[in-house]
Design a protein around this motif. Structure first.
Motif, short mmCIF file in Angstrom:
data_model
loop_
_atom_site.label_atom_id
_atom_site.label_comp_id
_atom_site.label_asym_id
_atom_site.label_seq_id
_atom_site.Cartn_x
_atom_site.Cartn_y
_atom_site.Cartn_z
N TRP A 128 47.73 37.84 41.81
CA TRP A 128 48.99 37.13 42.00
C TRP A 128 48.92 36.28 43.27
CZ3 TRP A 128 52.74 36.77 45.75
CH2 TRP A 128 53.95 36.15 45.38
N ASP A 129 48.40 36.86 44.36
CA ASP A 129 48.26 36.11 45.61
C ASP A 129 47.46 34.82 45.39
OD1 ASP A 129 49.53 38.11 47.20
OD2 ASP A 129 47.62 39.12 47.60
N LEU A 130 46.32 34.98 44.74
CA LEU A 130 45.43 33.84 44.53
C LEU A 130 46.07 32.81 43.59
CD1 LEU A 130 42.64 32.60 45.05
CD2 LEU A 130 41.78 33.93 43.11
N ASN A 131 46.69 33.28 42.54
CA ASN A 131 47.34 32.38 41.59
C ASN A 131 48.45 31.57 42.27
OD1 ASN A 131 47.13 31.61 38.77
ND2 ASN A 131 49.15 32.51 38.48
N GLN A 132 49.23 32.24 43.12
CA GLN A 132 50.27 31.54 43.87
C GLN A 132 49.67 30.48 44.80
OE1 GLN A 132 53.15 32.66 42.01
NE2 GLN A 132 54.02 32.19 43.98
N GLU B 54 47.20 37.84 55.88
CA GLU B 54 45.98 37.96 56.66
C GLU B 54 44.80 37.17 56.09
OE1 GLU B 54 44.21 42.15 56.24
OE2 GLU B 54 46.26 42.35 55.50
N TYR B 55 44.95 36.60 54.90
CA TYR B 55 43.83 35.92 54.26
C TYR B 55 44.18 34.52 53.79
CZ TYR B 55 42.04 40.70 53.63
OH TYR B 55 41.60 41.98 53.82
N ASP B 56 43.23 33.59 54.01
CA ASP B 56 43.27 32.34 53.26
C ASP B 56 42.55 32.60 51.93
OD1 ASP B 56 40.52 32.29 53.92
OD2 ASP B 56 40.68 30.56 55.24
N VAL B 57 42.38 31.59 51.09
CA VAL B 57 41.77 31.81 49.78
C VAL B 57 40.38 32.41 49.91
CG1 VAL B 57 40.87 30.64 47.72
CG2 VAL B 57 43.16 30.08 48.56
N LYS B 58 39.55 31.86 50.80
CA LYS B 58 38.19 32.39 50.96
C LYS B 58 38.23 33.83 51.49
CE LYS B 58 33.69 31.47 53.04
NZ LYS B 58 32.89 30.49 53.81
N GLY B 59 39.08 34.10 52.46
CA GLY B 59 39.17 35.45 53.00
C GLY B 59 39.62 36.45 51.95
N LEU B 60 40.55 36.04 51.10
CA LEU B 60 41.01 36.91 50.02
C LEU B 60 39.87 37.20 49.05
CD1 LEU B 60 43.43 38.39 48.71
CD2 LEU B 60 43.85 36.29 47.43
#
Length: 194
Positions: free
Chosen positions: A133-137, A41-47
């Motif tokens: 983890w999401d962001l790092n990936q 549901e998120y791109d990097v900015k949304g996350l």
């Protein structure tokens, strides 16, 4: 609501999770903000907006005796090159809010149910470590993640229903044979592994 009675005092882990997220966020460049993340549901900015907004809102839970907001969290507006500072500030405020040990036994109304402070902080560790983890990936794994943090987060994740009914994570997926703890955590929280 997670059952975290067998999880050690999660407050030092919360501080480490905040620092780890800040380290990964420091690698975000403005041109990467629209990149997809494993959190569908998120791109990097949304996350980053989700993490900062949630950290700011949940920092007040300890003092207020529970989550006092209804409806969606406000979307933080941060300059494209300001996410590192925003994440560090929100994370530090979140960790500081739980410094008092007596808060661990008090009961709180939070979005995922009624929970003692120990459970709230444990869930926050799970949330931060999983989104790190999401962001790092998404960024191509520029940071080596802390396996001890992922072990604790996995222990908390395993107390949640595998169907993903907590509203924060998807249904558990099978992890590949011999997967490291980060991959097992990602699978348990419903992240795609391919």
């Amino acid at each position: 609501m997670p059952d975290t009675e067998n999880v050690p005092d999660p407050r030092p882990h919360l501080r480490r999770a905040v620092a780890q997220l800040a380290a990964v966020t420091a690698e975000v460049r403005p041109e990467r903000l629209t990149d997809p993340t494993p959190c569908a549901e998120y791109d990097v900015k949304g996350l980053l907006q989700h993490v900062v907004g949630a950290a700011r809102a949940l920092a007040g839970v300890a003092a207020a005796g529970g989550f006092k907001r209804s409806g969606p969290l406000p979307t933080p507006q941060v300059a494209d090159d300001g996410w590192g500072a925003a994440v560090a500030e929100a994370g530090d405020r979140l960790a500081a809010a739980w410094d008092d040990e007596s808060l661990l036994t008090a009961k709180y109304d939070v979005p995922w149910g009624k929970s003692p402070g120990h459970g709230v902080v444990s869930f926050l560790v799970l949330e931060l470590v999983t989104h790190t983890w999401d962001l790092n990936q998404a960024l191509g794994r520029p940071v080596t993640l802390d396996p001890e943090l992922s072990e604790l987060a996995l222990k908390v994740a395993e107390t949640l229903p595998p169907e993903g009914k907590e509203g924060a994570f998807g249904a558990a997926r099978p992890a590949p044979e011999g997967a490291d703890v980060h991959t097992r955590l990602a699978a348990r929280t419903g992240r795609p592994l391919d």
